[in-house]
Design a protein around this motif. Sequence first.
Motif, PDB file in Angstrom:
ATOM      1  N   ARG A 113      38.585  75.942  -8.180  1.00  0.00           N
ATOM      2  CA  ARG A 113      39.066  74.683  -8.746  1.00  0.00           C
ATOM      3  C   ARG A 113      39.475  73.762  -7.606  1.00  0.00           C
ATOM      4  O   ARG A 113      40.139  74.185  -6.666  1.00  0.00           O
ATOM      5  N   LYS A 114      39.094  72.480  -7.710  1.00  0.00           N
ATOM      6  CA  LYS A 114      39.382  71.507  -6.672  1.00  0.00           C
ATOM      7  C   LYS A 114      40.109  70.304  -7.265  1.00  0.00           C
ATOM      8  O   LYS A 114      39.742  69.819  -8.341  1.00  0.00           O
ATOM      9  N   SER A 115      41.143  69.843  -6.562  1.00  0.00           N
ATOM     10  CA  SER A 115      41.868  68.652  -6.997  1.00  0.00           C
ATOM     11  C   SER A 115      41.203  67.411  -6.425  1.00  0.00           C
ATOM     12  O   SER A 115      40.967  67.322  -5.211  1.00  0.00           O
ATOM     13  N   ASP A 380      50.247  66.260  -8.824  1.00  0.00           N
ATOM     14  CA  ASP A 380      49.335  66.673  -9.895  1.00  0.00           C
ATOM     15  C   ASP A 380      49.064  65.555 -10.891  1.00  0.00           C
ATOM     16  O   ASP A 380      48.010  65.525 -11.531  1.00  0.00           O
ATOM     17  N   LYS A 385      41.697  68.107 -11.937  1.00  0.00           N
ATOM     18  CA  LYS A 385      41.345  69.397 -11.361  1.00  0.00           C
ATOM     19  C   LYS A 385      40.008  69.835 -11.955  1.00  0.00           C
ATOM     20  O   LYS A 385      39.897  70.122 -13.142  1.00  0.00           O
ATOM     21  N   THR A 387      36.716  72.281 -12.092  1.00  0.00           N
ATOM     22  CA  THR A 387      36.314  73.657 -11.800  1.00  0.00           C
ATOM     23  C   THR A 387      34.857  73.707 -11.338  1.00  0.00           C
ATOM     24  O   THR A 387      34.023  72.895 -11.764  1.00  0.00           O
TER      25      THR A 387
END
Length: 424
Positions: A113-115, A380, A385, A387
């Motif tokens: 998972r990448k923000s 956040d 986010k 995937t």
Amino acid sequence: MKLYRYPEQSSWKALLQRPVADAVSLTQRVRTVLDDVKQNGDAAVKHYTKQFDNVELNTALVSAADFEEAEQSLSEELKQAILTAKNNIVLFHEQQISQPVIVETMPGVQCWRKSVGIERVGLYIPGGSAPLFSTILMLGVPAVLAGCREIVLCSPPDANGKLHPAILFAAKIVGVTKVFRIGGVQAIAAMAYGTETVPSVYKIFGPGNQYVTCAKQLVQQEGLAIDMPAGPSEVAVFADDTVPASFIAADLLSQAEHGADSQVLLVTCSEKLIGEVEAAVAEQLAQLPRKDIAAQALTHSKLILMRDETSAMDLLNEYAAEHLILSCANAAELAEKVINAGSVFLGNYSPESVGDYASGTNHTLPTNGYARAYSGVSVDSFVRKITFQQLSYQGLQSIGSTVIQMAEAEGLQAHANAVKVRLQ
């Protein structure tokens, strides 16, 4: 403030009600402005700025010269205070940045998972009775850390058509890309729909009065994201006899001065402390420049006497305060019992105003009981986010029969075929 002695749990819901505005007429008035700006863009923004702020705007966009003038006009002491606060906020929020972690759920099946920062965000900064330049730090810092490419800020102009110089200085040092002299519902509409000069954004952040809050909720219904539902600012204090009454009075008044619709609560097991706090509130209130506003807030604020700490904490969790102060000898122990709160302040030397400005935590928090389900703003809040997954042929062999069995059981043969054709 009204005193309630040992309220039964069955009465807590009614006791803990927040002040309520006339939602129907409010919504109608806000909807009219939103629709007008949506249809008529800058012309409508200019019209409502004249109507509500009594300012004739030639251009809403703040220029480079305006930023320079603002910086020159501020004292070095205030600029240093803003920079110190910014550094603390950066330090706290940097720890929230996460790096992708690749997880191999089966041999040859990798998931991570990448923000990714929201590309365009809008910040609303109140500037009427109090220019909240501190909120720029609270919103701008995590937006920049998250990697948002465009950060648009709107704030209402003063009688001279200008923004408070501290607002412009804070916007500059955090990296806001565009600043507009627009306030109220028209600002929310401009950022939501876009105008000839104000770009539309994907998510709007920031506090405001009941009109701004209503506008944010209405544009959310149309698909635009907002930070959270919000209401007037609030604080709940639990205190025992170890804290000076003057400390508690100052904490209560620090929130009461936000607005006439703010609410403050003192919860305690000490009747003696209640009397001392009432006297201290009266004494300090008389000295405040915003005493009229604070006095109105106190009319719907409450003093609640509880029998023991357990019932007191149960009541405070039911209230779900935006700010919760535990001024007592065993603050750390009681903090473990906190379930619902936006931000918690422990001990006699942790005033809520420190979190409002400079400790590092974020002051944009859920109000009106939303702390039961929402968190305060963080890095956040400014990211999505996403995937990712990557399978080798071995990985697809490992997981293939599982997917085929499940897809066929659900009657989705094409799903099963997407695996079968790769394995054949």
